[in-house]
Enzyme design. Structure first.
Site, PDB file in Angstrom:
ATOM      1  N   GLU A   1       0.641 -14.853  -0.055  1.00  0.00           N
ATOM      2  CA  GLU A   1       1.475 -13.701   0.304  1.00  0.00           C
ATOM      3  C   GLU A   1       0.865 -12.883   1.431  1.00  0.00           C
ATOM      4  OE1 GLU A   1       3.252  -9.793  -2.002  1.00  0.00           O
ATOM      5  OE2 GLU A   1       3.211 -11.714  -3.052  1.00  0.00           O
TER       6      GLU A   1
ATOM      7  N   ASP B   1       1.780 -13.838  -4.714  1.00  0.00           N
ATOM      8  CA  ASP B   1       1.347 -13.082  -5.887  1.00  0.00           C
ATOM      9  C   ASP B   1       2.094 -13.526  -7.143  1.00  0.00           C
ATOM     10  OD1 ASP B   1      -0.261 -11.796  -4.137  1.00  0.00           O
ATOM     11  OD2 ASP B   1       0.741  -9.850  -4.245  1.00  0.00           O
TER      12      ASP B   1
ATOM     13  N   TYR C   1      -6.115  18.343  13.674  1.00  0.00           N
ATOM     14  CA  TYR C   1      -4.661  18.537  13.682  1.00  0.00           C
ATOM     15  C   TYR C   1      -4.132  18.650  12.251  1.00  0.00           C
ATOM     16  CZ  TYR C   1       0.208  17.801  15.030  1.00  0.00           C
ATOM     17  OH  TYR C   1       1.555  17.949  15.239  1.00  0.00           O
TER      18      TYR C   1
END
Length: 874
Positions: A14, A112, A338
């Site tokens: 996957e 998975d 920020y």
């Protein structure tokens, strides 16, 4: 002689990391082909990158025009097609080539071990039109031993058919309910005009239902009085005093199912509470202790939301106020990173920067405005903390690129040597200290507590006492705690080893009241949906929490239409149960999808056949009177309307796909203008922002009728030539600078910055035969210089316009949002040679230089290695 087969097996994982782990576990002779795949004599190992394909309606059933009307609903195709996801299409093409290689005779599904993994592989296999044998690798662990055992016990692909059916059913049912529900509700809300996108989803909509249900409980809550008994006990052996709270030892948690306010320590009858106090008064009893060690790690670094919550909890600051303070610390004082960030981690290459930041604190001694403890702590722990930072360099709670979007967590920046913290005001110091302490604490080890529970028994009654002793301060040392330094209120005096007899010293009867349920936070909403059978993802969570007004409107609509299936959170759990039955072979895919198709048809038909005005709801009354007759303005499902039947005042609740909240309508009625409103959406689905004005119509058919109009600023030309147009009055306004086109003054209006020469009155006198002369006034645009105050959702203040007019360039602005990518970006605004606005992007010169130097170093190394090779060959 028997021919040796050269056929290989293709393993599809996957994720690339799993493919790499499988290659390492199987053998050490794999050849790596870029980032695409590994190969040896027996296997080819590659991977998807999550989902590579998505469901689409077959071409014969696709609706090109009118998909937002009831005409073509419901859309229930007999089958679905698959469409590559553009972002990962190259990966899909690569896998398709590998699957169809002639030397590949078997495909091993190593995605998975679960429903989603099965779906990812199934769609890839189906799209490739492959007919080769399939085997399933089912792993419970990623250790080498587990992988090898998995390959020794490969399952045949046919054994996984039930799981595949469940996965496909989940995907197709989500599509049917989501597409048809969204189009039907959008068509319903848009049939009287405008376009109101109303999204519906299998998980999102029940999530909204939970939010609305909680809000309704809060509205309907009625407080109840209850009693608690707080008793002071004396240890007979040493005379020490401790307190305990009465509790019902027979109380069962199941009792709370009938009344959520029931708790073991609560007494609902005052007479019973008074009788308990009477029974224990002056009596002797005994006490027993039980203890356990607990650890607590430091909270993660701040993002904006968590900083706002902390500041509200500690100082009562509003979210808006906290943001403004943090923005000032960032922009003006330059001592904070920020603040508009949703990340709570730092970049993985930021370790040295963190160390440098702490060193700068040592070098800057201007901490006059800070608490003496914090100053001392910064100076004392710097060296120790740097060692801790090195130890945490691989800690993904702190340094994690995967959890960083456009910006990382809020942390202090190294202060300038000349900067004095005494220049900060009290509120700024509070916010800065929050960030600084969290920044220091995150690198410290966990705090350790010894938690003690004492049960005191007197007569037939039980009392509970709890104490917590801080054994190892860990990260709490940043907040003033030391090892074994405990508050008296958290301590329990020790019981003697042998004589544990106690006596009642005094008792207090406390009269208390129940509280309404708390509104959902992100964490509690996630927990609620997990309990309903499905963990929601970030997008669904954001949609659920984005606006309670939208949630109430959608729930009102669905309940009014009688579509109970989408307003019951149990729907999610019921679907999960049925999907589990498919996995177990107890329910067929065909039966499940037939039920989904019936439900989809019901959703659409209910919306088609329902009349707009019949939808009831629990709506309120505005706090401001009707501007036309002075009556009350009532909130209804689709509008805000005067209660006076003879008054025609009415404003729509939905403007361009955006719900207008009561407070916004009150402001609009009061001020006749609502500036810079964001979040509108056109019929084509494009987002836009605008100012809304409340005006009265001049049309003969609707003269005097109030209506809400959009003002986009740049469209004022449409009305400037009308006889009734009144140009703005600049007499009491301060000019921002000189126009770059005509050198006249530039002023600020409600929606724009304009040159005063845009509005010039020109009088014209005309004579008619036999009639007197007639003078008319017309507004002429001698200069067309004008800019909107909102550009790509970034408000542009007058200070920046002054800089633009003076220096031909603004400061670096950070919150523009791209119309294509929907991502934030930073840029300067500047004027080109024709006085038109354009973006200029900040280019970090140092980075470019370092990249160039790296390239030159690499080239030099290559040349040296080439010369060395030639020398050896010679």
């Amino acid at each position: 002689m028997k021919k040796i087969s050269n056929n290989k097996k293709l393993i599809i994982a996957e994720k690339p990391s799993v493919a790499s782990d499988i290659a390492k576990a199987l053998a050490n002779d794999f050849t790596k082909h870029g980032t695409d795949y590994f190969e040896n004599d027996n296997y080819v190992i590659s991977s998807a990158i999550g989902h590579l394909l998505e469901l689409v309606c077959p071409a014969d059933y696709q609706v090109i025009r009118g998909k937002w009307t009831f005409t073509h609903l419901p859309v229930i195709p007999p089958h679905f097609d698959l469409q590559p996801i553009a972002k990962t299409e190259p990966r899909l093409k690569m896998l398709n080539k590998l699957i169809n290689r002639k030397d590949i005779d078997c495909i091993i599904n190593a995605c998975d071990a679960g429903r989603e993994g099965e779906l990812i592989f199934h769609y890839i296999y189906q799209y490739s039109k492959c007919k080769k044998q399939v085997q399933r690798l089912w792993l419970q662990s990623m250790t080498k031993q587990a992988i090898c055992q998995g390959f020794e016990n490969l399952r045949d692909g046919s054994e996984m058919q039930n799981l595949t059916d469940a996965a496909v059913c989940r995907s197709e049912s989500d599509w049917l309910v989501g597409i048809n529900g969204t189009r039907a509700m959008t068509a319903f809300n848009s049939k009287t005009g405008g376009f109101y996108l109303t999204t519906v989803g299998r998980v999102q909509t029940p999530t909204l239902a939970i939010v609305v249900e909680r809000e309704n409980k809060i509205k309907a809550f009625q407080k109840q009085t209850y009693y608690e008994i707080e008793t002071q006990f004396k240890i007979n052996a040493n005379g020490k005093i401790y307190s305990g709270k009465w509790f019902d030892e027979n109380f069962k948690k199941s009792d709370k199912n009938s009344n959520e306010h029931l708790k073991a320590e609560r007494i609902w009858d005052k007479k019973i509470a008074e009788q308990i106090i009477k029974e224990i008064s002056g009596k002797n009893g005994s006490a027993e202790d039980s203890s356990k060690l607990e650890t607590r790690i430091s909270p993660p670094l701040f993002d904006l939301t968590s900083l706002q919550r902390e500041a509200n909890s500690k100082f009562g600051f509003s979210a808006k106020n906290t943001l403004a303070i943090a923005q000032k610390l960032y922009e003006k004082h330059k001592i904070l990173t920020y603040p508009r960030t949703d990340s709570r981690c730092l970049p993985e290459d930021y370790v040295n920067t963190v160390k440098d930041t702490l060193q700068k604190f040592l070098e800057n001694n201007n901490f006059e405005n800070f608490s003496p403890f914090l100053v001392e702590k910064i100076q004392q722990i710097q060296q120790k903390n740097c060692q801790m930072i090195s130890k945490n360099a691989n800690n993904k709670r702190i340094f994690n690129n995967a959890k960083i979007s456009d910006h990382f967590a809020i942390i202090p920046t190294p202060p300038n040597e000349k900067f004095k913290f005494s220049t900060l005001d009290e509120a700024e110091v509070k916010i800065y200290e929050l960030v600084l302490k969290r920044f220091l604490a995150v690198f410290f080890p966990a705090a350790e507590f010894l938690v003690t529970q004492r049960i005191t028994s007197i007569e037939k009654h039980k009392f509970k006492s709890e104490g917590k002793i801080l054994k190892v301060a860990g990260w709490l040392s940043v907040y003033g705690k030391d090892d074994n330094n405990n508050d008296e209120e958290n301590l329990l005096c020790e019981l003697p080893d042998k004589n544990k007899n106690v006596s009642e010293n005094s008792s207090e009867l406390k009269t208390l009241e129940t509280k309404p349920p708390a509104r959902f936070s992100e964490a509690t909403l996630l927990s609620a949906m997990e309990g309903a059978g499905k963990m929601i993802d970030d997008e669904e969570l954001k949609a659920a929490m984005a606006g309670r007004g939208l949630a109430f409107l959608l729930m009102t609509l669905l309940k009014g239409l009688g579509i109970s299936e989408l307003v019951q959170p149990e729907l999610t759990g019921e679907w999960e149960f049925k999907l589990a039955q498919i996995e177990q072979g107890k329910l067929s895919r065909r039966e499940f999808m037939q039920n989904i198709a019936k439900m989809t048809e019901k959703i659409v038909n209910q919306a088609k056949s329902f009349e707009m005005d019949t939808i009831p709801g629990d709506f309120g009354t505005l706090q401001i009177p009707c501007p036309k007759c002075g009556g009350k303005v009532l909130e209804k499902y689709r509008n805000y309307q005067c209660e006076n039947k003879n008054c025609d005042f009415s404003l729509p609740k939905i403007l361009a796909s955006r719900i207008m909240e009561p407070a916004e309508i009150e402001t609009l009625i009061k001020d006749k203008i609502l500036p810079d409103v964001v979040g509108f959406r056109s019929r084509l689905g494009r987002k836009f922002n605008a100012t809304i004005k409340l005006v009265q119509s001049d049309d003969e058919d609707s003269k005097g009728v109030f209506k809400a109009e959009f003002d986009f600023g740049e469209n004022t030309n449409n009305n400037e030539n009308s006889a009734d147009f009144t140009p703005p009055d600049f007499s009491d306004k301060t000019p921002l600078g000189k126009c770059p086109k005509c050198q006249q003054n530039v002023y600020e209006t409600d929606s724009n910055y304009v040159c005063e020469n845009r509005y010039v009155k020109v009088e014209k006198t005309t004579k008619s035969s036999g009639k007197s002369a007639k003078t008319t006034t017309k507004i002429t645009n001698k200069c067309d210089f004008q800019f909107p105050k909102l550009i790509l959702q970034q408000p542009i203040d007058s200070k920046q316009i002054s800089l633009l007019l003076k220096n031909n360039k603004t400061e670096l602005l950070h919150d523009f949002i791209s119309t294509k990518t929907k991502r934030k970006f930073s840029a300067f605004l500047k004027l080109d040679k024709n006085a038109k606005l354009e973006f200029e992007f900040n280019k970090p010169e140092k980075k470019e230089k370092s990249e160039k130097s790296e390239k030159s170093e690499k080239s030099e190394k290559t040349e040296k290695s080439t010369k060395t090779k030639k020398t050896k060959e010679e």
